[in-house]
Enzyme design. Structure first.
Site, PDB file in Angstrom:
ATOM      1  N   CYS A   2       1.011  -1.142  -0.033  1.00 31.03           N
ATOM      2  CA  CYS A   2      -0.204   0.015   0.004  1.00 31.03           C
ATOM      3  C   CYS A   2       1.026   1.314  -0.002  1.00 31.03           C
ATOM      4  O   CYS A   2       1.896   1.289   0.348  1.00 31.03           O
ATOM      5  CB  CYS A   2      -0.878   0.099   1.183  1.00 31.03           C
ATOM      6  N   ARG A  27       3.284   0.057  -5.050  1.00 25.93           N
ATOM      7  CA  ARG A  27       3.099  -0.615  -3.654  1.00 25.93           C
ATOM      8  C   ARG A  27       1.865  -1.117  -3.746  1.00 25.93           C
ATOM      9  O   ARG A  27       1.636  -1.950  -2.575  1.00 25.93           O
ATOM     10  CB  ARG A  27       3.394   0.243  -2.590  1.00 25.93           C
ATOM     11  N   TRP A  77      -3.247  -2.195  -1.474  1.00 28.58           N
ATOM     12  CA  TRP A  77      -3.078  -3.829  -1.698  1.00 28.58           C
ATOM     13  C   TRP A  77      -3.888  -4.186  -0.559  1.00 28.58           C
ATOM     14  O   TRP A  77      -3.564  -4.535   0.554  1.00 28.58           O
ATOM     15  CB  TRP A  77      -1.621  -3.912  -1.341  1.00 28.58           C
ATOM     16  N   ASN A 103      -1.275   1.933   6.244  1.00 28.42           N
ATOM     17  CA  ASN A 103      -0.749   0.672   5.721  1.00 28.42           C
ATOM     18  C   ASN A 103      -0.205  -0.313   6.915  1.00 28.42           C
ATOM     19  O   ASN A 103       0.000   0.219   8.025  1.00 28.42           O
ATOM     20  CB  ASN A 103       1.025   1.172   5.207  1.00 28.42           C
ATOM     21  N   GLY A 104      -0.279  -1.681   6.662  1.00 28.21           N
ATOM     22  CA  GLY A 104       0.034  -2.486   7.701  1.00 28.21           C
ATOM     23  C   GLY A 104      -1.393  -3.522   8.204  1.00 28.21           C
ATOM     24  O   GLY A 104      -2.310  -3.228   7.643  1.00 28.21           O
ATOM     25  N   GLU A 484      15.366 -18.182  -9.933  1.00 24.43           N
ATOM     26  CA  GLU A 484      15.269 -16.926  -9.953  1.00 24.43           C
ATOM     27  C   GLU A 484      14.527 -16.503 -11.435  1.00 24.43           C
ATOM     28  O   GLU A 484      13.577 -15.771 -11.396  1.00 24.43           O
ATOM     29  CB  GLU A 484      16.436 -15.821  -9.824  1.00 24.43           C
ATOM     30  N   LYS A 488      10.619 -14.911 -11.919  1.00 23.05           N
ATOM     31  CA  LYS A 488      10.465 -13.953 -12.881  1.00 23.05           C
ATOM     32  C   LYS A 488       9.522 -14.257 -13.698  1.00 23.05           C
ATOM     33  O   LYS A 488       8.148 -13.400 -14.088  1.00 23.05           O
ATOM     34  CB  LYS A 488      11.748 -13.593 -13.753  1.00 23.05           C
ATOM     35  N   GLU A 491       5.692 -14.280 -12.338  1.00 24.06           N
ATOM     36  CA  GLU A 491       5.186 -13.301 -11.507  1.00 24.06           C
ATOM     37  C   GLU A 491       4.673 -11.968 -12.429  1.00 24.06           C
ATOM     38  O   GLU A 491       3.610 -11.675 -12.315  1.00 24.06           O
ATOM     39  CB  GLU A 491       6.065 -12.696 -10.368  1.00 24.06           C
ATOM     40  N   HIS A 507      12.970 -36.728  -9.335  1.00 25.65           N
ATOM     41  CA  HIS A 507      12.358 -37.134  -8.315  1.00 25.65           C
ATOM     42  C   HIS A 507      11.043 -36.903  -8.157  1.00 25.65           C
ATOM     43  O   HIS A 507      10.526 -36.855  -7.062  1.00 25.65           O
ATOM     44  CB  HIS A 507      13.333 -36.643  -6.971  1.00 25.65           C
ATOM     45  N   LYS A 606       5.184  -4.109  -4.338  1.00 27.81           N
ATOM     46  CA  LYS A 606       6.611  -4.052  -4.311  1.00 27.81           C
ATOM     47  C   LYS A 606       7.101  -4.522  -2.811  1.00 27.81           C
ATOM     48  O   LYS A 606       8.214  -5.237  -2.874  1.00 27.81           O
ATOM     49  CB  LYS A 606       6.926  -2.720  -5.082  1.00 27.81           C
TER      50      LYS A 606
HETATM   51  O1  M6R Z   1      12.314  -5.801  -0.672  1.00 33.47           O
HETATM   52  P1  M6R Z   1      12.907  -7.115  -0.647  1.00 33.47           P
HETATM   53  O2  M6R Z   1      14.176  -7.503  -1.488  1.00 33.47           O
HETATM   54  O3  M6R Z   1      12.951  -7.488   0.815  1.00 33.47           O
HETATM   55  O4  M6R Z   1      11.681  -7.995  -1.318  1.00 33.47           O
HETATM   56  C1  M6R Z   1      11.650  -9.438  -1.094  1.00 33.47           C
HETATM   57  C2  M6R Z   1      10.680 -10.042  -2.178  1.00 33.47           C
HETATM   58  O5  M6R Z   1       9.297  -9.659  -1.799  1.00 33.47           O
HETATM   59  C3  M6R Z   1      10.733  -9.422  -3.585  1.00 33.47           C
HETATM   60  O6  M6R Z   1      12.338  -9.825  -3.966  1.00 33.47           O
HETATM   61  C4  M6R Z   1      10.024 -10.327  -4.738  1.00 33.47           C
HETATM   62  O7  M6R Z   1      10.083 -11.584  -4.622  1.00 33.47           O
HETATM   63  C5  M6R Z   1      10.208  -9.704  -6.161  1.00 33.47           C
HETATM   64  N1  M6R Z   1       8.761  -9.080  -6.400  1.00 33.47           N
HETATM   65  C6  M6R Z   1      10.603 -10.619  -6.856  1.00 33.47           C
HETATM   66  O8  M6R Z   1      10.550 -10.173  -8.139  1.00 33.47           O
END
Ligand code: M6R
Length: 611
Positions: A2, A27, A77, A103-104, A484, A488, A491, A507, A606
């Protein structure tokens, strides 16, 4: 998670608030709202969807609101209650015209709600935030600061809030516990936000609130107190990145811009930190005393998502080069499983935002247990950076796209430097150290060589657009790259993707392979390549199409796969970075061809500031 923006000063509030919301939309973007003070009290406008919907809504009656010089705004969010207009913030409380954004998560919202309903309060939304608005109202006796302070003492959980009362025009109350609040100090105005990107257009002077701080802002007067009503002194800090850094700069998406920024971002990460003569890395934030160094038993790396994947590269490099026992742990698990950690452990918390709730909780747990704790963080002044008190900033510049790209490659670069630094303090020779320095310094140009293949990768992406499922496989240093790459792809393109160790495929997951399920295989030349090529053959025997990441000139690997993207020859610990960049571009182009909202994927935010 948020975004909050608030303004008080001599200028019209709405343009500042809307501009700030657009900056913060990464956010959270399921609904948005705004509240501004006017002659007839506080007006609230809210809408489902993106900030642009709210802008459209305001267009209709902006004239009646546009003279307001004080207001608050929010982009949401959803946590409690679906993303509807009624659940969007701001929320209003009771009869005293209390309006707030939050937020929170208020964890004891159910109990508070029951109590407030018993007092006659009527709730219109399903949110925990509305509870807070009514609670403040129930405590209001002519002093907003006092009412908010008392209310915050009653709530459990996390919050960053901005609050108005129509009884006290021009007064803005902001507070934080566990969710960031930055106060931008202008010449004659104050802009508050949950992250600096929303205030940079107006001022570079920023005060970062600490947990349990509450600030009463009247124009440019800022009175910060603790929840015990003790005055608190917080000095403004200079925000050192430019407003342009947070713009798209001609790229179609922030993600693409940030992918292309990587050579420069990594150069900034390395700047002033390599010592070619002594063959080591200068990371003063990770300097240990001779005693700490001698006692060091283990490096523990904690993080979430992409940051955790980067941590895995650090684990391998630390053991490989420095001979230091290293482990990566998912930050949420670290906190809740009562880990064995103590004063002989160095815990490195990795976080782009520096605000991820689980990573922050892991930092606090490690500190409580007496470990040495350092942060590897991008956002300057963020909570993890401040609470760890030591560590390394990435200096990668603002990362706006929800999908993390340049943060990952900068994190890996710092972790390689960390391995070098510790290796040199142990058994690595100066000559080996110098070689390692040269390798690390070559990373930006290796990335440039991959970026030059953007068009080629876009063409390859066309062949993988229609799939609904994909596997990414790799071994050794290429295993985190597989994780990774899969993260990517899933998401941003919504294709179900899993990263597996190449050997692990047999496995269980191999049962899922068929012609419609492609495999992306990290076949870089180096230890383990032959075995991975064996796994590739197994996948192709099950009709899966295989896209290989191969080393330039490696005819054997090229012949073993259906399609390939070649990356420059380099040692595998370095090849992590260019190989990841190739997969970032692949995911980007697949998502683009599928028409996905790349910078704002559904359900994501984010920075994940709730557990
Ligand atoms: O801000 P941070 O690096 O702590 O965030 C961790 C994850 O939320 C972040 O890396 C998330 O997995 C990304 N959206 C992936 O692209």
């Amino acid at each position: 998670m948020c975004g909050i923006v608030a303004y008080t000063g001599p200028n019209p509030a709405i343009p500042v608030l809307l501009n700030g919301l657009k900056r913060l939309e990464y956010r959270g973007y399921d609904s948005a709202g705004i509240a501004v003070e006017g002659a007839d009290g506080i007006s609230i406008r809210k809408s489902e969807g993106k900030v642009s919907e709210l802008v459209g809504l305001l267009g209709e009656d902006e004239a009646s609101l546009k003279s307001s010089t004080c207001g608050i705004a929010h982009t949401r969010w959803a946590t409690h209650g679906p993303p509807t207009t009624v659940n969007a913030h701001p929320h209003a409380g009771g009869k005293n015209g209390i309006v707030l954004v939050h937020n929170g998560i208020i964890e004891n919202h159910r109990a508070l709600r029951t109590t407030l309903e018993g007092k006659g309060y009527v709730f219109v939304s399903e949110t925990d935030t509305e509870v807070l608005a009514h609670l403040v109202d129930s405590l209001y006796a002519g002093d907003l600061l006092e009412a908010v302070t008392t209310a915050l003492k009653e709530v459990h959980g996390t919050y960053g809030i901005a609050c108005l009362s129509d009884q006290e025009p021009g007064v803005l109350l902001v507070a934080r516990r566990g969710s960031p609040i930055v106060i931008g100090v202008g010449a004659d105005e104050t802009i508050v936000a949950s992250d600096a990107s929303a205030i940079i257009k107006h001022t570079r002077q920023a005060i970062y609130l600490d947990d349990n701080d509450i600030a009463k802002i009247t124009g440019k007067e800022i009175d910060i107190r603790s929840l015990n009503n003790m005055p608190v002194s917080r000095k403004p800090a200079e925000i050192d990145w430019s407003a342009d850094a947070a713009e798209k700069g001609g790229y179609e998406h922030y993600m693409l811009k940030e992918i292309f920024e990587q050579p420069e971002a990594i150069r900034n990460t390395l700047r002033g930190r390599m010592d070619p003569e002594r063959g080591t890395a200068l990371l003063s934030g990770l300097d240990l005393t001779p005693r700490e160094l001698a006692d060091l038993y283990r490096l523990l790396i904690v993080g979430c998502g992409t940051s955790m994947n980067a941590g895995l590269v650090g684990e391998y490099a630390m053991e490989d080069f420095a001979g230091v026992l290293a482990e990566v742990e998912q930050a949420a698990e670290f906190r809740y499983r009562n880990p064995i950690v103590g004063s002989r452990d160095l815990v490195i918390a990795i976080s782009q935002s520096g605000e991820t709730a689980d990573t922050l909780a892991a930092v606090r747990e490690a500190m409580d247990k007496g470990a040495l704790v350092a942060g590897l963080v991008n956002v300057v002044g963020s909570t993890i950076a401040r609470e760890t008190g030591r560590g390394v900033y990435l200096h990668a510049g603002p990362e706006i796209s929800v999908a993390s790209t340049k943060a990952f490659t900068s994190q890996v670069s710092v972790l390689l430097m960390t391995a070098l630094k510790f290796a040199r303090s142990r058994r690595m020779s100066v000559e080996q150290g110098r070689q390692f320095v040269r390798e690390i310094e070559s990373i930006p140009s290796l990335v440039e060589q991959v970026l030059a293949k953007n068009d080629e990768i876009a063409k390859i992406a066309e062949k993988y657009v229609e799939q609904t499922s994909a596997f990414f496989i790799g071994r050794g240093y290429m295993y985190p790259v597989a994780l990774e790459g899969a993260l990517k792809l899933k998401e941003i393109s919504y294709i179900h993707a899993e990263g597996y160790h190449a050997a692990e495929l047999k496995h269980g997951p191999i049962a899922l392979l068929e012609a419609s399920v492609p495999v992306i295989a990290l076949c870089n030349d180096g230890p383990g390549k032959d075995k991975t090529l064996g796994n590739v053959a197994e996948c192709r025997a099950r009709d899966s199409r295989v896209l290989g990441i191969v080393t330039e000139g490696d005819e054997e690997a090229m012949a073993a796969v259906d399609d390939y993207i070649s990356v420059p020859a380099c040692p595998l610990h370095i090849a992590v970075v260019p190989s990841t960049v190739a997969l970032q571009l692949l995911s980007y182009h697949i998502a683009r061809l599928r028409g996905c909202p790349i910078d704002q994927p559904r359900n994501l935010a984010k920075s994940v500031t709730v557990e």
